[in-house]
Write a protein that holds these residues in place. Structure first.
Motif, PDB file in Angstrom:
ATOM      1  N   GLY A 133     -11.785 -10.438  -2.037  1.00 13.28           N
ATOM      2  CA  GLY A 133     -10.457 -10.223  -1.483  1.00 13.28           C
ATOM      3  C   GLY A 133     -10.182  -8.748  -1.259  1.00 13.28           C
ATOM      4  N   PRO A 134      -9.149  -8.410  -0.485  1.00 11.87           N
ATOM      5  CA  PRO A 134      -8.847  -7.011  -0.183  1.00 11.87           C
ATOM      6  C   PRO A 134      -8.221  -6.287  -1.372  1.00 11.87           C
ATOM      7  CG  PRO A 134      -7.178  -8.435   0.767  1.00 11.87           C
ATOM      8  CD  PRO A 134      -8.217  -9.342   0.176  1.00 11.87           C
ATOM      9  N   VAL A 135      -8.503  -5.003  -1.464  1.00 15.04           N
ATOM     10  CA  VAL A 135      -7.864  -4.149  -2.464  1.00 15.04           C
ATOM     11  C   VAL A 135      -7.431  -2.853  -1.780  1.00 15.04           C
ATOM     12  CG1 VAL A 135      -9.161  -5.087  -4.417  1.00 15.04           C
ATOM     13  CG2 VAL A 135     -10.037  -3.076  -3.216  1.00 15.04           C
ATOM     14  N   CYS A 136      -6.395  -2.243  -2.326  1.00 17.66           N
ATOM     15  CA  CYS A 136      -5.918  -0.941  -1.855  1.00 17.66           C
ATOM     16  C   CYS A 136      -6.536   0.119  -2.762  1.00 17.66           C
ATOM     17  CB  CYS A 136      -4.396  -0.910  -1.908  1.00 17.66           C
ATOM     18  SG  CYS A 136      -3.665   0.694  -1.561  1.00 17.66           S
ATOM     19  N   ALA A 137      -7.334   1.003  -2.207  1.00 14.83           N
ATOM     20  CA  ALA A 137      -8.092   1.950  -3.027  1.00 14.83           C
ATOM     21  C   ALA A 137      -7.808   3.393  -2.638  1.00 14.83           C
ATOM     22  CB  ALA A 137      -9.584   1.673  -2.912  1.00 14.83           C
ATOM     23  N   LEU A 138      -7.850   4.256  -3.634  1.00 16.26           N
ATOM     24  CA  LEU A 138      -7.737   5.689  -3.415  1.00 16.26           C
ATOM     25  C   LEU A 138      -9.072   6.199  -2.871  1.00 16.26           C
ATOM     26  CD1 LEU A 138      -6.304   8.451  -3.822  1.00 16.26           C
ATOM     27  CD2 LEU A 138      -7.216   8.440  -6.158  1.00 16.26           C
ATOM     28  N   ALA A 139      -9.013   6.955  -1.786  1.00 15.33           N
ATOM     29  CA  ALA A 139     -10.222   7.536  -1.194  1.00 15.33           C
ATOM     30  C   ALA A 139      -9.969   9.005  -0.900  1.00 15.33           C
ATOM     31  CB  ALA A 139     -10.601   6.793   0.082  1.00 15.33           C
ATOM     32  N   PHE A 140     -11.007   9.798  -1.034  1.00 10.72           N
ATOM     33  CA  PHE A 140     -10.903  11.226  -0.765  1.00 10.72           C
ATOM     34  C   PHE A 140     -11.502  11.486   0.615  1.00 10.72           C
ATOM     35  CE2 PHE A 140     -10.730  10.751  -5.332  1.00 10.72           C
ATOM     36  CZ  PHE A 140      -9.674  11.582  -5.676  1.00 10.72           C
ATOM     37  N   THR A 141     -10.625  11.746   1.581  1.00  8.19           N
ATOM     38  CA  THR A 141     -11.028  11.872   2.978  1.00  8.19           C
ATOM     39  C   THR A 141     -10.979  13.334   3.416  1.00  8.19           C
ATOM     40  OG1 THR A 141      -8.803  11.650   3.941  1.00  8.19           O
ATOM     41  CG2 THR A 141      -9.971   9.603   3.361  1.00  8.19           C
ATOM     42  N   LEU A 142     -11.617  13.610   4.547  1.00  7.97           N
ATOM     43  CA  LEU A 142     -11.633  14.972   5.089  1.00  7.97           C
ATOM     44  C   LEU A 142     -11.087  14.952   6.514  1.00  7.97           C
ATOM     45  CD1 LEU A 142     -12.614  17.931   4.420  1.00  7.97           C
ATOM     46  CD2 LEU A 142     -14.638  17.382   5.791  1.00  7.97           C
TER      47      LEU A 142
ATOM     48  N   TRP B  27      -4.775   6.213   0.647  1.00 12.52           N
ATOM     49  CA  TRP B  27      -4.885   4.832   0.201  1.00 12.52           C
ATOM     50  C   TRP B  27      -5.397   3.996   1.356  1.00 12.52           C
ATOM     51  CZ3 TRP B  27      -4.211   4.126  -4.896  1.00 12.52           C
ATOM     52  CH2 TRP B  27      -3.541   5.145  -5.596  1.00 12.52           C
ATOM     53  N   LEU B  28      -6.584   3.420   1.175  1.00 17.11           N
ATOM     54  CA  LEU B  28      -7.232   2.682   2.251  1.00 17.11           C
ATOM     55  C   LEU B  28      -7.423   1.221   1.854  1.00 17.11           C
ATOM     56  CD1 LEU B  28     -10.011   5.238   3.304  1.00 17.11           C
ATOM     57  CD2 LEU B  28      -7.665   5.041   4.169  1.00 17.11           C
ATOM     58  N   LEU B  29      -7.335   0.368   2.838  1.00 15.05           N
ATOM     59  CA  LEU B  29      -7.588  -1.048   2.621  1.00 15.05           C
ATOM     60  C   LEU B  29      -9.091  -1.282   2.578  1.00 15.05           C
ATOM     61  CD1 LEU B  29      -6.476  -3.959   2.428  1.00 15.05           C
ATOM     62  CD2 LEU B  29      -6.702  -4.081   4.930  1.00 15.05           C
ATOM     63  N   CYS B  30      -9.562  -1.820   1.462  1.00 21.22           N
ATOM     64  CA  CYS B  30     -10.990  -2.124   1.288  1.00 21.22           C
ATOM     65  C   CYS B  30     -11.176  -3.637   1.333  1.00 21.22           C
ATOM     66  CB  CYS B  30     -11.491  -1.592  -0.052  1.00 21.22           C
ATOM     67  SG  CYS B  30     -11.430   0.194  -0.224  1.00 21.22           S
ATOM     68  N   ARG B  31     -12.050  -4.083   2.190  1.00 23.05           N
ATOM     69  CA  ARG B  31     -12.358  -5.507   2.265  1.00 23.05           C
ATOM     70  C   ARG B  31     -13.540  -5.805   1.350  1.00 23.05           C
ATOM     71  NH1 ARG B  31     -10.385  -3.911   7.201  1.00 23.05           N
ATOM     72  NH2 ARG B  31      -8.908  -5.355   8.208  1.00 23.05           N
ATOM     73  N   THR B  32     -13.362  -6.748   0.444  1.00 29.76           N
ATOM     74  CA  THR B  32     -14.427  -7.140  -0.473  1.00 29.76           C
ATOM     75  C   THR B  32     -14.595  -8.652  -0.428  1.00 29.76           C
ATOM     76  OG1 THR B  32     -13.206  -7.630  -2.527  1.00 29.76           O
ATOM     77  CG2 THR B  32     -13.518  -5.294  -1.974  1.00 29.76           C
TER      78      THR B  32
ATOM     79  N   MET C 124       0.852  -1.196   0.000  1.00 30.23           N
ATOM     80  CA  MET C 124       0.000   0.000   0.000  1.00 30.23           C
ATOM     81  C   MET C 124       0.884   1.240   0.000  1.00 30.23           C
ATOM     82  SD  MET C 124      -2.969   1.140   2.742  1.00 30.23           S
ATOM     83  CE  MET C 124      -3.930  -0.332   2.395  1.00 30.23           C
ATOM     84  N   PRO C 125       0.617   2.212  -0.889  1.00 33.17           N
ATOM     85  CA  PRO C 125       1.436   3.420  -0.909  1.00 33.17           C
ATOM     86  C   PRO C 125       1.343   4.164   0.420  1.00 33.17           C
ATOM     87  CG  PRO C 125       0.069   3.290  -2.877  1.00 33.17           C
ATOM     88  CD  PRO C 125      -0.407   2.233  -1.932  1.00 33.17           C
ATOM     89  N   ARG C 126       2.376   4.892   0.708  1.00 34.19           N
ATOM     90  CA  ARG C 126       2.406   5.670   1.940  1.00 34.19           C
ATOM     91  C   ARG C 126       1.484   6.877   1.810  1.00 34.19           C
ATOM     92  NH1 ARG C 126       7.800   8.511   4.554  1.00 34.19           N
ATOM     93  NH2 ARG C 126       6.778   9.420   6.385  1.00 34.19           N
ATOM     94  N   ASN C 127       0.637   7.077   2.823  1.00 37.57           N
ATOM     95  CA  ASN C 127      -0.204   8.265   2.856  1.00 37.57           C
ATOM     96  C   ASN C 127       0.602   9.418   3.430  1.00 37.57           C
ATOM     97  OD1 ASN C 127      -2.760   7.333   1.866  1.00 37.57           O
ATOM     98  ND2 ASN C 127      -2.932   6.108   3.719  1.00 37.57           N
ATOM     99  N   ARG C 128       0.757  10.450   2.640  1.00 39.81           N
ATOM    100  CA  ARG C 128       1.536  11.597   3.100  1.00 39.81           C
ATOM    101  C   ARG C 128       0.636  12.570   3.844  1.00 39.81           C
ATOM    102  NH1 ARG C 128       5.155  12.889  -2.325  1.00 39.81           N
ATOM    103  NH2 ARG C 128       6.002  10.783  -2.573  1.00 39.81           N
TER     104      ARG C 128
ATOM    105  N   MET D 285      -2.188  15.781  -7.046  1.00 36.57           N
ATOM    106  CA  MET D 285      -2.513  14.763  -8.037  1.00 36.57           C
ATOM    107  C   MET D 285      -1.253  14.062  -8.527  1.00 36.57           C
ATOM    108  SD  MET D 285      -4.660  14.979 -11.654  1.00 36.57           S
ATOM    109  CE  MET D 285      -3.320  15.658 -12.637  1.00 36.57           C
ATOM    110  N   ALA D 286      -0.203  14.829  -8.760  1.00 35.40           N
ATOM    111  CA  ALA D 286       1.057  14.230  -9.203  1.00 35.40           C
ATOM    112  C   ALA D 286       1.595  13.258  -8.155  1.00 35.40           C
ATOM    113  CB  ALA D 286       2.084  15.324  -9.494  1.00 35.40           C
ATOM    114  N   ASP D 287       1.500  13.641  -6.886  1.00 32.91           N
ATOM    115  CA  ASP D 287       1.946  12.754  -5.809  1.00 32.91           C
ATOM    116  C   ASP D 287       1.115  11.476  -5.778  1.00 32.91           C
ATOM    117  OD1 ASP D 287       3.851  14.590  -5.067  1.00 32.91           O
ATOM    118  OD2 ASP D 287       2.702  15.389  -3.367  1.00 32.91           O
ATOM    119  N   THR D 288      -0.188  11.629  -5.979  1.00 35.27           N
ATOM    120  CA  THR D 288      -1.079  10.465  -5.953  1.00 35.27           C
ATOM    121  C   THR D 288      -0.767   9.522  -7.110  1.00 35.27           C
ATOM    122  OG1 THR D 288      -2.821  11.741  -4.861  1.00 35.27           O
ATOM    123  CG2 THR D 288      -3.493   9.731  -6.000  1.00 35.27           C
ATOM    124  N   LEU D 289      -0.530  10.074  -8.296  1.00 35.38           N
ATOM    125  CA  LEU D 289      -0.165   9.232  -9.434  1.00 35.38           C
ATOM    126  C   LEU D 289       1.172   8.529  -9.197  1.00 35.38           C
ATOM    127  CD1 LEU D 289      -1.266  11.479 -12.439  1.00 35.38           C
ATOM    128  CD2 LEU D 289      -2.117   9.181 -11.919  1.00 35.38           C
TER     129      LEU D 289
END
Length: 206
Positions: A135-144, A127-132, A1-5, A21-25
């Motif tokens: 199986g689990p996936v690492c997903a981009l989420a927009f948090t506040l 980048w958050l761990l999503c349980r499905t 999982m990428p590091r959340n800055r 956006m560049a950092d996220t990419l």
């Protein structure tokens, strides 16, 4: 999982959306040369994603919850009478949808996704761990962040009622947006009891 800055400031005027956006990419590229991009949808991305997902999975995130506690002064309100939009904030858990964007479409799709979610760089992309079920996936989420000036803090039922009754922006009312989100979640088998209870205070409104 990428590091959340961690973000050093929550004032949109002091944040560089393009650099974010560049950092996220760059973080997505670190997942591997053939990695797809998963995006976690918790509100309008569930019922109006505006991009063609190659796959959708019911997903649960722990450590964050969906709440109608972010001011909207353009889309669902005005500077004089702010409306509300949903945010993904620390604490609890959230059921939403994990949307998969194929690797070869990420670079072309990201600018439109970013313009939709980050017209003002208010959210913290994480980048958050999503349980499905698959199986689990690492997903981009927009948090506040709770420290964001766009966070409303606790609101009373009377305050919500006033906003539901009066707040309107360029894309319509806060009330319509909240109702569409509840309906969109239910269409995917997601029941948000807290949101249903909140909307019950506006049952008599058109």
């Amino acid at each position: 999982m990428p590091r959340n800055r961690p973000q050093s400031t929550w004032e949109p005027s002091q944040r560089d959306g393009r650099q974010m956006m560049a950092d996220t990419l760059a973080q997505w590229r670190s997942l591997g040369p053939d990695a797809d991009l998963w995006v976690f949808g918790y509100a309008s991305l569930v019922w109006r994603p505006e991009f063609e997902a190659a796959e959708q999975r019911l997903a649960q995130v722990h450590g964050y919850h969906r709440c109608l506690n972010m001011y909207s002064r353009v889309n669902r309100g005005t500077p004089e009478r702010p409306g509300l939009v949903f945010a993904l904030m620390p604490g609890g858990s959230c059921t939403g949808m994990a949307l998969r964007l194929p690797h070869d479409q990420v670079e072309a799709t990201m600018p439109a996704l970013w313009a939709r979610e980050m017209p003002n760089p208010v959210y913290d992309p994480r980048w958050l761990l999503c349980r499905t079920a698959q199986g689990p996936v690492c997903a981009l989420a927009f948090t506040l962040s709770p420290r964001s000036p766009n966070h409303t803090g606790p609101l009373s039922n009377a305050q919500y009622r006033d906003i539901f009754e009066h707040a309107r922006g360029r894309y319509g009312t806060t009330l319509d947006y909240a109702r569409q989100t509840l309906q969109g979640l239910r269409a995917h088998g997601i029941e948000d009891r807290a949101l249903a209870k909140l909307l019950s205070i506006a049952d008599d409104l058109p």
